[in-house]
Write a protein that holds these residues in place. Structure first.
Motif, PDB file in Angstrom:
ATOM      1  N   ASP A  83       0.842  -1.196   0.000  1.00 36.26           N
ATOM      2  CA  ASP A  83       0.000   0.000   0.000  1.00 36.26           C
ATOM      3  C   ASP A  83       0.875   1.243   0.000  1.00 36.26           C
ATOM      4  O   ASP A  83       2.109   1.168  -0.084  1.00 36.26           O
ATOM      5  CB  ASP A  83      -0.997  -0.026   1.167  1.00 36.26           C
ATOM      6  N   LEU A  89       0.091  -6.272   2.013  1.00 37.82           N
ATOM      7  CA  LEU A  89      -1.317  -6.518   2.310  1.00 37.82           C
ATOM      8  C   LEU A  89      -1.575  -8.021   2.272  1.00 37.82           C
ATOM      9  O   LEU A  89      -1.413  -8.673   1.245  1.00 37.82           O
ATOM     10  CB  LEU A  89      -2.205  -5.792   1.303  1.00 37.82           C
ATOM     11  N   PRO A  98      -2.917  -5.089   6.620  1.00 32.24           N
ATOM     12  CA  PRO A  98      -1.572  -4.548   6.388  1.00 32.24           C
ATOM     13  C   PRO A  98      -0.546  -5.079   7.386  1.00 32.24           C
ATOM     14  O   PRO A  98      -0.832  -5.260   8.568  1.00 32.24           O
ATOM     15  CB  PRO A  98      -1.759  -3.040   6.542  1.00 32.24           C
TER      16      PRO A  98
END
Length: 136
Positions: A83, A89, A98
């Motif tokens: 991300d 992720l 995450p």
């Protein structure tokens, strides 16, 4: 491949394009992303198809030598996603959880939190020769 195109025959078009690789992904639903929940970005549930529908699409296009089918069972844990905060992720539980940021804990520790299936990555052909002869 989704509810809007799983019955299509794309053979003529794909043959004319002559792609080196053609990856056909089954529409994947992930909590927090596209499952239609209150905090989800989108709702893609109406685009979801069954394994049988995906398999029928793949069978219809099986003459395409460059076709690489990726049903949800193959795709879900065999990609590394980062991300904007450089966190991997983990999609292994049907969501996007995450990891800690690689900027804070380093790649090795963050990768251990990614839910990445390296054997599935290899089995789906994740490592391949990117070179080929150019056609005129």
């Amino acid at each position: 491949v989704c509810s809007l195109n799983h019955d299509e025959d794309m053979n003529e078009h794909v043959s004319r394009l002559e792609p080196y690789r053609w990856k056909a992904f089954q529409c994947l639903i992930l909590k927090g992303e596209n499952a239609g929940g209150p905090n989800d970005i989108n709702d893609a549930r109406k685009l979801q198809i069954s394994k049988d529908q995906f398999d029928a699409f793949i069978d219809r296009h099986s003459g395409q030598s460059m076709l690489i089918p990726e049903p949800n069972t193959v795709m879900q844990n065999s990609y590394l996603l980062l991300d904007e905060e450089l966190r991997f992720l983990d999609c292994s539980e049907n969501g996007k959880v995450p990891s800690q940021s690689i900027l804070k804990v380093g790649v090795e520790q963050a990768l251990s939190q990614a839910g990445f299936d390296d054997s599935m990555f290899l089995n789906r052909g994740g490592v391949f020769d990117w070179t080929r002869e150019r056609s005129n």
